[in-house]
Motif scaffolding. Structure first.
Motif, short mmCIF file in Angstrom:
data_model
loop_
_atom_site.label_atom_id
_atom_site.label_comp_id
_atom_site.label_asym_id
_atom_site.label_seq_id
_atom_site.Cartn_x
_atom_site.Cartn_y
_atom_site.Cartn_z
N UNK A 192 0.88 -0.76 0.16
CA UNK A 192 0.20 -0.04 0.13
C UNK A 192 1.00 1.24 -0.31
N UNK A 193 0.70 2.02 -1.60
CA UNK A 193 1.17 3.33 -0.85
C UNK A 193 0.94 4.48 -0.90
N UNK A 194 0.14 4.87 0.74
CA UNK A 194 -0.34 5.70 0.92
C UNK A 194 0.42 6.99 1.00
N UNK A 195 0.91 7.84 -0.17
CA UNK A 195 1.13 9.03 -0.21
C UNK A 195 0.74 9.69 -1.02
N UNK A 196 1.68 11.25 -0.79
CA UNK A 196 1.16 12.49 -1.78
C UNK A 196 1.75 12.24 -2.73
N UNK A 197 0.61 13.18 -3.61
CA UNK A 197 2.07 12.99 -5.29
C UNK A 197 2.85 13.85 -5.22
N UNK A 198 3.70 12.93 -5.54
CA UNK A 198 5.25 13.49 -5.70
C UNK A 198 6.22 12.78 -6.09
N UNK A 199 7.34 12.93 -6.39
CA UNK A 199 8.66 12.07 -6.88
C UNK A 199 8.40 10.88 -6.18
N UNK A 200 8.46 10.95 -4.83
CA UNK A 200 9.16 9.92 -4.19
C UNK A 200 7.83 8.87 -4.18
N UNK A 201 6.51 8.59 -4.60
CA UNK A 201 5.99 7.92 -4.18
C UNK A 201 5.89 7.44 -6.12
N UNK A 202 6.71 8.04 -6.98
CA UNK A 202 7.00 7.56 -8.29
C UNK A 202 7.56 6.06 -8.14
N UNK A 203 8.97 6.78 -7.02
CA UNK A 203 9.75 5.84 -7.49
C UNK A 203 9.86 4.97 -6.40
N UNK A 204 8.93 4.74 -5.46
CA UNK A 204 8.47 3.92 -4.91
C UNK A 204 7.32 3.06 -5.80
N UNK A 205 6.51 3.54 -6.30
CA UNK A 205 5.82 2.88 -7.24
C UNK A 205 6.41 2.11 -7.68
N UNK A 206 7.77 2.72 -8.51
CA UNK A 206 8.83 1.48 -9.55
C UNK A 206 10.24 0.50 -9.14
N UNK A 207 9.72 1.03 -7.35
CA UNK A 207 10.12 0.17 -6.67
C UNK A 207 9.68 -1.22 -6.56
N UNK A 208 8.54 -0.59 -6.24
CA UNK A 208 7.63 -2.00 -6.35
C UNK A 208 7.96 -3.62 -7.23
N UNK A 209 7.17 -2.42 -7.95
CA UNK A 209 7.53 -2.87 -9.17
C UNK A 209 8.74 -3.97 -9.56
N UNK A 210 9.90 -3.35 -9.60
CA UNK A 210 11.15 -4.13 -10.36
C UNK A 210 10.87 -5.53 -9.08
N UNK A 211 10.63 -5.00 -7.54
CA UNK A 211 10.92 -6.26 -6.44
C UNK A 211 10.10 -7.36 -6.90
N UNK A 212 9.12 -6.91 -7.85
CA UNK A 212 8.29 -7.73 -8.16
C UNK A 212 6.55 -7.86 -7.42
N UNK A 213 6.28 -6.70 -6.30
CA UNK A 213 5.57 -6.88 -5.54
C UNK A 213 4.31 -5.36 -6.29
N UNK A 214 2.87 -6.27 -5.51
CA UNK A 214 1.77 -5.53 -6.60
C UNK A 214 1.78 -4.13 -5.87
N UNK A 215 1.82 -2.76 -6.53
CA UNK A 215 1.61 -1.15 -6.12
C UNK A 215 0.38 -1.13 -5.92
N UNK A 216 0.12 -0.40 -4.41
CA UNK A 216 -1.64 0.13 -5.23
C UNK A 216 -1.48 1.31 -4.63
N UNK A 217 -1.18 2.17 -5.02
CA UNK A 217 -1.24 4.28 -4.52
C UNK A 217 -2.80 4.37 -3.81
N UNK A 218 -2.79 5.02 -3.45
CA UNK A 218 -3.85 5.79 -2.48
C UNK A 218 -3.55 6.92 -2.34
N UNK A 219 -4.24 7.91 -2.06
CA UNK A 219 -3.99 8.90 -1.09
C UNK A 219 -3.67 8.75 0.27
#
Length: 107
Positions: free
Chosen positions: A67-94
């Motif tokens: 669960x990526x409960x983050x504000x819209x930011x570059x950090x959220x973008x990086x965490x989304x892709x980090x999840x993908x690279x790690x083979x995890x399923x990112x679930x973005x949420x405000x």
């Protein structure tokens, strides 16, 4: 891990883009004046996503949901892709905001 164009995963596609496009801008963040306030190249995104992905895998296993409960930011973008690279399923949420909603913290 799901495969896409030519049998590549999203992680593979990002790696390919980082190899081919390297220093070109992958993401640009606009400030209040609509000027670019932050940018991240494909190579930079790949490097950050790999480092953060390794950190995520110390606390999870491929296939886990994140669960990526983050504000819209570059950090959220990086965490989304980090999840993908790690083979995890990112679930973005405000991120929860108690000042805007009585349900924000409960969520």
């Amino acid at each position: 891990m799901p495969r896409y164009r030519g049998g590549l995963s999203l992680s593979d596609l990002l790696h390919e883009q980082a190899s081919v496009l390297g220093s070109q801008v992958a993401y640009a963040w606009l400030g209040d004046d609509l000027g670019v306030s932050q940018s991240l190249s494909y190579a930079g995104l790949w490097g950050l996503a790999n480092r953060m992905g390794e950190e995520l895998l110390q606390r999870s296993v491929p296939g886990d949901r994140v669960l990526l409960a983050m504000d819209n930011s570059m950090d959220a973008v990086v965490m989304f892709w980090a999840s993908i690279v790690a083979g995890l399923v990112p679930i973005p949420a405000p991120s929860p905001d108690a000042s805007r909603s009585t349900y924000g913290l409960l969520r």
